[in-house]
Design an enzyme around this catalytic site. Structure first.
Site, PDB file in Angstrom:
ATOM      1  N   SER A 208       2.206  -3.204  -7.547  1.00  0.00           N
ATOM      2  CA  SER A 208       1.704  -3.548  -6.220  1.00  0.00           C
ATOM      3  C   SER A 208       2.780  -3.422  -5.140  1.00  0.00           C
ATOM      4  O   SER A 208       3.364  -2.364  -4.979  1.00  0.00           O
ATOM      5  CB  SER A 208       1.101  -4.943  -6.270  1.00  0.00           C
ATOM      6  OG  SER A 208       0.424  -5.213  -5.072  1.00  0.00           O
ATOM      7  N   HIS A 209       3.071  -4.517  -4.478  1.00  0.00           N
ATOM      8  CA  HIS A 209       3.994  -4.483  -3.343  1.00  0.00           C
ATOM      9  C   HIS A 209       5.447  -4.689  -3.757  1.00  0.00           C
ATOM     10  O   HIS A 209       6.330  -4.665  -2.912  1.00  0.00           O
ATOM     11  CB  HIS A 209       3.600  -5.598  -2.376  1.00  0.00           C
ATOM     12  CG  HIS A 209       3.529  -6.915  -3.079  1.00  0.00           C
ATOM     13  ND1 HIS A 209       2.471  -7.242  -3.895  1.00  0.00           N
ATOM     14  CD2 HIS A 209       4.394  -7.935  -3.143  1.00  0.00           C
ATOM     15  CE1 HIS A 209       2.694  -8.430  -4.418  1.00  0.00           C
ATOM     16  NE2 HIS A 209       3.848  -8.877  -3.981  1.00  0.00           N
TER      17      HIS A 209
ATOM     18  N   ASP B  52      -0.519  -1.743   0.967  1.00  0.00           N
ATOM     19  CA  ASP B  52       0.650  -2.031   0.134  1.00  0.00           C
ATOM     20  C   ASP B  52       0.911  -0.903  -0.867  1.00  0.00           C
ATOM     21  O   ASP B  52       0.302   0.164  -0.793  1.00  0.00           O
ATOM     22  CB  ASP B  52       0.471  -3.372  -0.586  1.00  0.00           C
ATOM     23  CG  ASP B  52      -0.578  -3.295  -1.677  1.00  0.00           C
ATOM     24  OD1 ASP B  52      -1.503  -2.485  -1.549  1.00  0.00           O
ATOM     25  OD2 ASP B  52      -0.459  -4.036  -2.678  1.00  0.00           O
TER      26      ASP B  52
ATOM     27  N   ASP C  92       0.103  -0.168  -3.933  1.00  0.00           N
ATOM     28  CA  ASP C  92      -0.971   0.449  -4.701  1.00  0.00           C
ATOM     29  C   ASP C  92      -2.302   0.500  -3.948  1.00  0.00           C
ATOM     30  O   ASP C  92      -3.343   0.810  -4.534  1.00  0.00           O
ATOM     31  CB  ASP C  92      -1.151  -0.271  -6.042  1.00  0.00           C
ATOM     32  CG  ASP C  92      -1.517  -1.737  -5.863  1.00  0.00           C
ATOM     33  OD1 ASP C  92      -1.177  -2.319  -4.816  1.00  0.00           O
ATOM     34  OD2 ASP C  92      -2.147  -2.305  -6.769  1.00  0.00           O
TER      35      ASP C  92
ATOM     36  N   ASP D  88      -4.245  -1.822  -2.447  1.00  0.00           N
ATOM     37  CA  ASP D  88      -5.333  -2.795  -2.485  1.00  0.00           C
ATOM     38  C   ASP D  88      -5.230  -3.877  -1.412  1.00  0.00           C
ATOM     39  O   ASP D  88      -6.181  -4.623  -1.193  1.00  0.00           O
ATOM     40  CB  ASP D  88      -5.499  -3.403  -3.890  1.00  0.00           C
ATOM     41  CG  ASP D  88      -4.235  -4.061  -4.408  1.00  0.00           C
ATOM     42  OD1 ASP D  88      -3.221  -4.052  -3.686  1.00  0.00           O
ATOM     43  OD2 ASP D  88      -4.265  -4.563  -5.550  1.00  0.00           O
ATOM     44  N   ARG D  89      -4.072  -3.963  -0.742  1.00  0.00           N
ATOM     45  CA  ARG D  89      -3.951  -4.997   0.298  1.00  0.00           C
ATOM     46  C   ARG D  89      -4.123  -4.409   1.690  1.00  0.00           C
ATOM     47  O   ARG D  89      -4.007  -3.204   1.876  1.00  0.00           O
ATOM     48  CB  ARG D  89      -2.570  -5.644   0.219  1.00  0.00           C
ATOM     49  CG  ARG D  89      -2.367  -6.408  -1.056  1.00  0.00           C
ATOM     50  CD  ARG D  89      -1.078  -7.190  -1.016  1.00  0.00           C
ATOM     51  NE  ARG D  89      -0.949  -7.921  -2.269  1.00  0.00           N
ATOM     52  CZ  ARG D  89      -0.107  -8.920  -2.479  1.00  0.00           C
ATOM     53  NH1 ARG D  89       0.707  -9.289  -1.516  1.00  0.00           N
ATOM     54  NH2 ARG D  89      -0.073  -9.539  -3.635  1.00  0.00           N
TER      55      ARG D  89
ATOM     56  N   LYS E 164      -9.446  -5.639  -4.957  1.00  0.00           N
ATOM     57  CA  LYS E 164      -9.375  -5.694  -3.514  1.00  0.00           C
ATOM     58  C   LYS E 164      -9.095  -4.281  -3.009  1.00  0.00           C
ATOM     59  O   LYS E 164      -8.640  -3.433  -3.773  1.00  0.00           O
ATOM     60  CB  LYS E 164      -8.319  -6.688  -3.061  1.00  0.00           C
ATOM     61  CG  LYS E 164      -6.954  -6.528  -3.697  1.00  0.00           C
ATOM     62  CD  LYS E 164      -6.098  -7.732  -3.327  1.00  0.00           C
ATOM     63  CE  LYS E 164      -4.706  -7.612  -3.925  1.00  0.00           C
ATOM     64  NZ  LYS E 164      -4.519  -8.509  -5.059  1.00  0.00           N
TER      65      LYS E 164
END
Ligand code: G1P
Ligand code: ZN
Length: 544
Positions: A113-114, A278, A280, A282-283, A377
């Protein structure tokens, strides 16, 4: 080519956290580390013989290498087919979309992710179930259990690298490797939900946007959808080329790590709308000219206005938010007469509610928003829903937000993160706080009086599973709340998250600065937990 059964021994600590297994990249690159974990996943889901899997990642360092290894292991374990994003790329929401659209037997997503990327950064891997969402705890526990007993893994030997640069099908032993366009299926899905014509008209009328892809995976998605298809001016998407180290940055779309975007939006040259995603994809971060929309408020505004988008025109079944997310969305749900759920942190807890048709929208204060269109998300989805709403209302983001607060009141909100603190000290802080919870009610701190305090536990209303120890909640008589929990996604030390909020519905007090409006709640939380003394920190590293 031959199937090789390689002897191995369990490696400690292969326990999935809030969202899959995340470790430092160098840890993942150790001999047998990835192999052990992948074999454990395969076995925990009853083997992959004859199955079809989706595979892709956020493009960070080690992505390509890991994908080649996973393909050889899928082949050796008898999988029939793997759908892999071109060049190994699939954003997390795109992977979820592919799993669902192509009805694969789940998928493997390579992402931290982030978290910063690169050889000195982090890497991650998670298994998503056939519904498209992150594996629920029953499965992650089974994976962990397998990883602690594993004695061998299977891999195809003597096979070269699969060329993932061109879409199409190749064979790897008995495995069909289908290289797919990483954007197409996902873009089709978004097209089915939003009024692309109205958004195109909005841009044609001179509406301006800056989308910061933060050198991570959303660049190609945002360019294809926002610029090429919807007509945002060329150059609206910045930092659009994914880099293996994300340009050395920290692609978490919050006011600290997306500061250049926030500065632009607060300055004289601000476009009408600003957004970021972010690592990947999703944010999401949403900004208007001169205004930052907290993720909690964003969820509430989207809930109140979703009907303006064709995909949600029939209305919403309900809304779910993670416990630390503010109660703003609950107020909208109440006025709409729809379901509202409060779940533990982590997208995996929304899956059953979405599958059962109990909710349509979900959100977390950590910049995650999504809907029943998939089971992750989805950063660009949130951006497009906002654009669809703006295209229909033709008001500024600030005007929409202010009207929302006048209608529902405002949940002032901030999260304070103490990053990279000593693990033992953080755990001791939480343990002592937990032990003292029962004695807090009626006590006063910084002028606020505690009304109730508990350790959040959740029973899933659909499958009845229970999850305990999900965060310490302290409620105050003054319509305020402080929540304490330790992050489950970090790889070094510990991160203490303190979530602070206070409700205000006095029309004269709706336009304050959250850090000022929440000063007493911040002080009370600091006193209750003894943060400064125990962690040796003057203040948080991140205030969102
Ligand atoms: C963080 C966020 C949480 C989110 C998760 C995965 O987890 O707080 O809301 O679901 O990342 O993106 P944490 O580090 O707090 O455990
Ligand atoms: Zn993410």
């Amino acid at each position: 080519m031959a199937v090789n059964s390689v002897q191995t021994t369990p490696i400690e600590g292969q326990k999935p956290g809030t969202s899959g297994l995340r470790k430092q990249t160098r840890v993942f690159m150790q001999p047998a580390y990835l192999e052990n974990y992948v074999q454990s996943i395969f076995e925990a889901i009853g083997g992959v013989m004859g199955k079809t899997l989706t595979l892709g990642g956020d493009g960070r360092y080690f992505n390509s290498q890991a994908i080649q290894t996973i393909l050889k292991m899928a082949a050796a374990n008898g999988a029939a087919r793997v759908l892999v994003g071109q060049n190994g790329i699939l954003s997390t929401p795109a992977a979820s979309a592919v799993i669902r659209a192509r009805k694969t037997d789940g998928g493997l997503i390579l992402s931290a992710s982030h978290n910063p990327a690169g050889e000195d950064g982090d890497f991650g891997l998670k298994y998503n179930i056939p519904a498209g969402g992150p594996a629920p705890e029953g499965i992650t526990e089974a994976i962990y259990k397998r990883s602690s007993e594993i004695g061998e893994y299977r891999i195809l030997e003597g096979a070269g690298e699969v060329d993932l640069s061109v879409c199409g099908e190749t064979k790897l032993g008995g495995l069909a490797v289908e290289v797919i366009d990483p954007v197409a299926i996902y873009a089709d899905l978004l097209r089915s939900l939003f009024d692309f014509g109205a958004i195109r008209d909005l841009f044609a009328s001179g509406f301006t946007l800056r989308f910061d892809a933060m050198h991570a995976v959303t660049g190609p998605y945002a360019k294809a959808i926002l610029e090429d298809e919807l007509g945002a001016p060329a150059g609206s998407v910045v930092n659009a080329t994914p880099l293996p180290d994300f340009g050395g940055g920290h692609p978490d779309p919050n006011p600290v790590y997306a500061k250049p975007l926030v500065d632009l939006m607060m300055g004289p040259d601000a476009p009408d709308f600003g957004a970021a995603s972010d690592g990947d994809g999703d944010r999401n971060l949403i900004l208007g000219r001169g205004v930052y929309v907290t993720p909690s408020d964003s969820l509430a505004v989207l809930t109140a206005n979703a009907r303006l988008a064709p995909g949600y025109a029939a209305g919403l079944k309900g809304v779910a938010r993670s416990m630390p997310t503010s109660r703003a969305a609950d107020r909208v749900a109440e006025s709409l007469g729809i379901n509202a759920f409060e779940t533990p942190t982590g997208w995996k807890f929304f899956g059953t509610l979405l599958d059962a048709g109990l909710v349509t929208l979900c959100g977390e204060e950590s910049a995650g928003t999504g809907s029943d269109h998939l089971r992750e998300k989805d950063g660009l989805w949130a951006v497009l829903l906002w654009l669809n709403i703006l295209a229909r209302r033709r008001e500024s983001v600030a005007a929409i937000l202010q009207q929302h607060w006048r209608d529902y009141g405002r949940d002032y909100y901030t999260r304070h993160d103490y990053e990279g603190v000593d693990k033992d000290a953080a755990e001791a802080l939480m343990a002592d706080l937990r032990a003292g919870l029962a004695g807090l009610p009626e006590q006063s701190f910084a002028g606020l009086t505690v009304s109730a305090a508990d350790d959040f536990a959740y029973t899933d209303p659909v499958d009845g599973s229970t999850t305990t120890g999900q965060g310490l909640r302290v409620f105050f008589q003054e319509n305020a709340r402080a929540v304490f929990r330790l992050s489950g996604t970090g790889t070094v030390g510990a991160t203490l998250r303190v979530y602070l909020e206070r409700f205000e519905d006095d029309p004269a007090r709706l336009d304050g600065d959250p850090q000022v409006m929440l000063a007493e709640v911040v002080a009370a939380a600091g006193e209750i937990a003894g943060i400064a003394g125990r962690l040796g920190r003057d203040g948080p590293d991140v205030r969102t």
